[in-house]
Motif scaffolding. Structure first.
Motif, PDB file in Angstrom:
ATOM      1  N   ARG A 111       0.835  -1.199   0.000  1.00 27.09           N
ATOM      2  CA  ARG A 111       0.000   0.000   0.000  1.00 27.09           C
ATOM      3  C   ARG A 111       0.877   1.258   0.000  1.00 27.09           C
ATOM      4  O   ARG A 111       0.572   2.230  -0.688  1.00 27.09           O
ATOM      5  N   THR A 112       1.974   1.242   0.731  1.00 24.47           N
ATOM      6  CA  THR A 112       2.897   2.376   0.747  1.00 24.47           C
ATOM      7  C   THR A 112       3.495   2.589  -0.643  1.00 24.47           C
ATOM      8  O   THR A 112       3.575   3.727  -1.130  1.00 24.47           O
ATOM      9  N   ALA A 113       3.917   1.491  -1.292  1.00 26.43           N
ATOM     10  CA  ALA A 113       4.475   1.587  -2.648  1.00 26.43           C
ATOM     11  C   ALA A 113       3.433   2.109  -3.630  1.00 26.43           C
ATOM     12  O   ALA A 113       3.734   2.929  -4.504  1.00 26.43           O
ATOM     13  N   ARG A 114       2.186   1.650  -3.484  1.00 25.93           N
ATOM     14  CA  ARG A 114       1.099   2.098  -4.369  1.00 25.93           C
ATOM     15  C   ARG A 114       0.879   3.598  -4.208  1.00 25.93           C
ATOM     16  O   ARG A 114       0.712   4.323  -5.194  1.00 25.93           O
ATOM     17  N   ASN A 115       0.859   4.069  -2.974  1.00 23.96           N
ATOM     18  CA  ASN A 115       0.681   5.506  -2.722  1.00 23.96           C
ATOM     19  C   ASN A 115       1.831   6.308  -3.323  1.00 23.96           C
ATOM     20  O   ASN A 115       1.625   7.398  -3.867  1.00 23.96           O
ATOM     21  N   TRP A 116       3.072   5.786  -3.227  1.00 24.51           N
ATOM     22  CA  TRP A 116       4.237   6.463  -3.804  1.00 24.51           C
ATOM     23  C   TRP A 116       4.097   6.552  -5.328  1.00 24.51           C
ATOM     24  O   TRP A 116       4.370   7.588  -5.924  1.00 24.51           O
ATOM     25  N   ILE A 117       3.645   5.458  -5.974  1.00 20.18           N
ATOM     26  CA  ILE A 117       3.466   5.447  -7.439  1.00 20.18           C
ATOM     27  C   ILE A 117       2.361   6.415  -7.844  1.00 20.18           C
ATOM     28  O   ILE A 117       2.494   7.149  -8.831  1.00 20.18           O
ATOM     29  N   GLN A 118       1.268   6.464  -7.096  1.00 18.13           N
ATOM     30  CA  GLN A 118       0.189   7.395  -7.418  1.00 18.13           C
ATOM     31  C   GLN A 118       0.655   8.842  -7.277  1.00 18.13           C
ATOM     32  O   GLN A 118       0.281   9.703  -8.090  1.00 18.13           O
TER      33      GLN A 118
END
Length: 191
Positions: A162-169
């Protein structure tokens, strides 16, 4: 005479359902004009001599269709639209629209639409998607519960993901593009 009045009243539902199996092409739903629209766009009116001519039910079945000045339904009976799908499941078309996660129910659902040769029988009934399309139900479950939920369920890798997804977004927002993160339907297939 007297003996007929002593008999208990006959329930017509089972009899009408039995007749419906053979008269499935002679059903109709009442239109605003007062006619009955049947499968394939066929329209008929209830004959004035019928008992139903004055009661105007929403759904009717005709024992016979006779064409004189117009198409008349004779020997008519009231039916319930839910009987149609039960009596002729091989003739109805079931479409499942707008699949989504229902958090209140706790499973993936879709809106079911049932038609018989273009005649709308049922529309908008929510059904459990798992029994219809298990793969799609699983994808929706993964997308909305694991990816879209704010809860990490105590799973460290899910929190990291979820942290990686937020960073990509955030990177997509800065670059003004939506090409870095896979679309939901492709993401779920990776699971």
């Amino acid at each position: 005479g007297l003996l007929a009045h002593a008999d208990p009243p006959v329930r017509s539902g089972p009899v009408h359902r039995a007749l419906l199996a053979g008269l499935i092409a002679q059903i109709g739903r009442r239109t605003e004009e007062g006619e009955y629209e049947g499968p394939g766009g066929q329209r008929f009116s209830i004959h004035p001599s019928s008992v139903l001519a004055r009661s105007t039910p929403t759904w009717a079945m005709a024992g016979e269709l006779v064409e004189t000045s117009k198409l008349w339904g004779r020997y008519c009976a009231t039916i319930h639209p839910s009987w149609i799908a039960r009596v002729a499941p091989h003739l109805v078309l079931r479409e499942h629209l707008k699949p989504h996660w229902d958090g209140r129910r706790g499973y993936a659902v879709a809106n079911e639409q049932i038609t018989l040769r273009g005649l709308m029988i049922s529309k908008g009934r929510r059904v459990n998607l798992e029994s219809i399309d298990p793969s799609l139900a699983r994808s929706i479950f993964i997308e909305h519960v694991f990816v879209g939920s704010g809860d990490d369920f105590g799973i460290d890798s899910l929190a990291d993901s979820r942290t990686a997804r937020n960073w990509i977004q955030a990177a997509e927002d800065r670059l003004r593009t939506r090409t870095l993160l896979l679309p939901p339907h492709r993401r779920a297939k990776l699971w």
